[in-house]
Design an enzyme around this catalytic site. Sequence first.
Site, PDB file in Angstrom:
ATOM      1  N   PRO A 208     -66.936 -65.293  12.105  1.00  0.00           N
ATOM      2  CA  PRO A 208     -66.073 -64.139  11.849  1.00  0.00           C
ATOM      3  C   PRO A 208     -66.269 -62.917  12.767  1.00  0.00           C
ATOM      4  O   PRO A 208     -65.306 -62.435  13.358  1.00  0.00           O
ATOM      5  CB  PRO A 208     -66.372 -63.788  10.388  1.00  0.00           C
ATOM      6  CG  PRO A 208     -66.828 -65.076   9.778  1.00  0.00           C
ATOM      7  CD  PRO A 208     -67.599 -65.765  10.875  1.00  0.00           C
TER       8      PRO A 208
ATOM      9  N   LYS B 148     -56.644 -60.664  23.764  1.00  0.00           N
ATOM     10  CA  LYS B 148     -56.490 -61.097  22.363  1.00  0.00           C
ATOM     11  C   LYS B 148     -56.336 -59.885  21.423  1.00  0.00           C
ATOM     12  O   LYS B 148     -55.502 -59.890  20.511  1.00  0.00           O
ATOM     13  CB  LYS B 148     -57.725 -61.925  21.976  1.00  0.00           C
ATOM     14  CG  LYS B 148     -57.875 -62.249  20.502  1.00  0.00           C
ATOM     15  CD  LYS B 148     -56.875 -63.264  20.036  1.00  0.00           C
ATOM     16  CE  LYS B 148     -57.051 -63.575  18.554  1.00  0.00           C
ATOM     17  NZ  LYS B 148     -55.896 -64.286  18.001  1.00  0.00           N
TER      18      LYS B 148
ATOM     19  N   LYS C 249     -60.723 -56.160  10.187  1.00  0.00           N
ATOM     20  CA  LYS C 249     -61.569 -56.349  11.385  1.00  0.00           C
ATOM     21  C   LYS C 249     -60.714 -56.320  12.655  1.00  0.00           C
ATOM     22  O   LYS C 249     -60.999 -55.575  13.580  1.00  0.00           O
ATOM     23  CB  LYS C 249     -62.317 -57.681  11.308  1.00  0.00           C
ATOM     24  CG  LYS C 249     -62.970 -58.074  12.622  1.00  0.00           C
ATOM     25  CD  LYS C 249     -63.640 -59.426  12.561  1.00  0.00           C
ATOM     26  CE  LYS C 249     -62.711 -60.604  12.568  1.00  0.00           C
ATOM     27  NZ  LYS C 249     -62.240 -61.028  13.883  1.00  0.00           N
TER      28      LYS C 249
HETATM   29  P1  NAD Z   1     -63.734 -68.354   8.283  1.00  0.00           P
HETATM   30  O1  NAD Z   1     -64.365 -67.269   7.488  1.00  0.00           O
HETATM   31  O2  NAD Z   1     -62.797 -69.301   7.621  1.00  0.00           O
HETATM   32  O3  NAD Z   1     -64.872 -69.249   8.976  1.00  0.00           O
HETATM   33  C1  NAD Z   1     -66.003 -68.728   9.605  1.00  0.00           C
HETATM   34  C2  NAD Z   1     -67.143 -69.738   9.461  1.00  0.00           C
HETATM   35  O4  NAD Z   1     -68.274 -69.252  10.185  1.00  0.00           O
HETATM   36  C3  NAD Z   1     -67.589 -69.923   8.001  1.00  0.00           C
HETATM   37  O5  NAD Z   1     -67.630 -71.314   7.698  1.00  0.00           O
HETATM   38  C4  NAD Z   1     -68.983 -69.288   7.963  1.00  0.00           C
HETATM   39  O6  NAD Z   1     -69.849 -69.898   7.035  1.00  0.00           O
HETATM   40  C5  NAD Z   1     -69.432 -69.506   9.401  1.00  0.00           C
HETATM   41  N1  NAD Z   1     -70.483 -68.596   9.853  1.00  0.00           N
HETATM   42  C6  NAD Z   1     -70.606 -67.265   9.664  1.00  0.00           C
HETATM   43  N2  NAD Z   1     -71.702 -66.798  10.270  1.00  0.00           N
HETATM   44  C7  NAD Z   1     -72.297 -67.866  10.858  1.00  0.00           C
HETATM   45  C8  NAD Z   1     -73.490 -68.036  11.613  1.00  0.00           C
HETATM   46  N3  NAD Z   1     -74.285 -66.996  11.908  1.00  0.00           N
HETATM   47  N4  NAD Z   1     -73.808 -69.274  12.054  1.00  0.00           N
HETATM   48  C9  NAD Z   1     -73.006 -70.340  11.754  1.00  0.00           C
HETATM   49  N5  NAD Z   1     -71.886 -70.244  11.025  1.00  0.00           N
HETATM   50  C10 NAD Z   1     -71.532 -69.015  10.588  1.00  0.00           C
HETATM   51  O7  NAD Z   1     -63.026 -67.635   9.529  1.00  0.00           O
HETATM   52  P2  NAD Z   1     -61.867 -68.203  10.488  1.00  0.00           P
HETATM   53  O8  NAD Z   1     -60.542 -67.897   9.898  1.00  0.00           O
HETATM   54  O9  NAD Z   1     -62.202 -69.592  10.907  1.00  0.00           O
HETATM   55  O10 NAD Z   1     -62.028 -67.190  11.732  1.00  0.00           O
HETATM   56  C11 NAD Z   1     -63.128 -67.265  12.603  1.00  0.00           C
HETATM   57  C12 NAD Z   1     -62.852 -66.368  13.805  1.00  0.00           C
HETATM   58  O11 NAD Z   1     -61.637 -66.803  14.432  1.00  0.00           O
HETATM   59  C13 NAD Z   1     -62.664 -64.888  13.460  1.00  0.00           C
HETATM   60  O12 NAD Z   1     -63.235 -64.083  14.437  1.00  0.00           O
HETATM   61  C14 NAD Z   1     -61.140 -64.748  13.432  1.00  0.00           C
HETATM   62  O13 NAD Z   1     -60.727 -63.418  13.698  1.00  0.00           O
HETATM   63  C15 NAD Z   1     -60.737 -65.717  14.527  1.00  0.00           C
HETATM   64  N6  NAD Z   1     -59.364 -66.251  14.408  1.00  0.00           N
HETATM   65  C16 NAD Z   1     -58.913 -66.722  13.205  1.00  0.00           C
HETATM   66  C17 NAD Z   1     -57.602 -67.207  13.121  1.00  0.00           C
HETATM   67  C18 NAD Z   1     -57.037 -67.728  11.806  1.00  0.00           C
HETATM   68  O14 NAD Z   1     -55.813 -67.909  11.714  1.00  0.00           O
HETATM   69  N7  NAD Z   1     -57.859 -67.981  10.791  1.00  0.00           N
HETATM   70  C19 NAD Z   1     -56.776 -67.227  14.257  1.00  0.00           C
HETATM   71  C20 NAD Z   1     -57.291 -66.785  15.464  1.00  0.00           C
HETATM   72  C21 NAD Z   1     -58.585 -66.282  15.531  1.00  0.00           C
END
Ligand code: NAD
Length: 318
Positions: free
Chosen positions: A75, A190, A265
Amino acid sequence: MEGNYAFIGLGAMGYAMASNLRKKMPASSTLYVYDVYQPSSERFASEYSSMGPVVIAKDVKEAAANSKFVVSIVPTAQNVREVYLDATSGLIAAPQDPERLILECSTIDSDSAREVGELLRASRHGHYVDTPVSGGVPAAEAGILSFMIGSKPRSEEDPAPSRISHVLTMLGRPEKFFWCGRLGAGLAAKIANNYISCTSLLVIAEAMAVGVRNGIEPRLLQDVIHNSSGQSFMSDHVNPVPGVVPHAPSSNNWRLGFKTQMMIKDIGLGVNAAKKVGISPTMAEAAIEVWKKAAEDPRCVDRDGSSVWLYINDIKES
Ligand code: NAD
């Protein structure tokens, strides 16, 4: 490309991306997975081990120690620092390997990416590149993400871009790879994009509410907008009114998607990036106030951001 891979962060995006990696990487190479939430790694291993070896690593250090390629998506910038810089469990604790390619896909600020990337490159722990993604969970599942890449494009002299391209081609569409020139620049692009998507989703929700309350049937209103000057990706694919766009999260009980809380965020990153270069972020500052309220609303928490529709209209759920 031969060599083992590590995937860190099996969340909404990461789980789908890692599954494509396991399907497309050499069957003889091992995929090391790590998430702080162990059940995600266990579910992944049981679902995808039939495609080739999957090993649940005990930490990032172990995953990286065995891998030539590391992909991560977590995240926040704080999480990225934990993944890479933790002195006991992070990648920096793994043996040096300047050839190790590290593709960091999280949406974080450019300064943090530069700091972590330069540190890892200087300590010969790997070639770190910011490679944030766009397209959301559906594109991650289909393996058609776009990537904004903090690196120069392919050249005769530098083999790094073709290695980057090789790995990202397993996750996205090469015609949507944008080579932004230098470390941190992928994230600069981005953040500018998300400045638009996070504010425009609110604009769409408010506009749809205004039209609907003035008696226009929601699907007709979307049709008008789609064919007029208000048309946008967010309106066409993430329209917040249930039943208007069948594949949108709103038509599927606000299935994730991009969490409401995460909007704060991303738009916060836009506000800070704007102020740093002397632009007054008036639109984002107005939007962030609404997102903060939605992020505290139980109807919107842990759902797709388009659930802001429930907050804006104060809809009671049964
Ligand atoms: P999410 O919360 O669904 O998944 C994040 C994962 O990271 C979780 O499984 C969590 O347990 C894991 N995590 C957290 N800290 C960690 C660590 N120190 N070591 C290992 N694992 C860890 O979030 P997401 O929706 O997958 O988004 C992740 C990133 O991608 C964010 O920065 C978000 O802004 C970006 N993003 C998301 C989307 C979307 O549509 N969801 C699209 C583009 C970009």
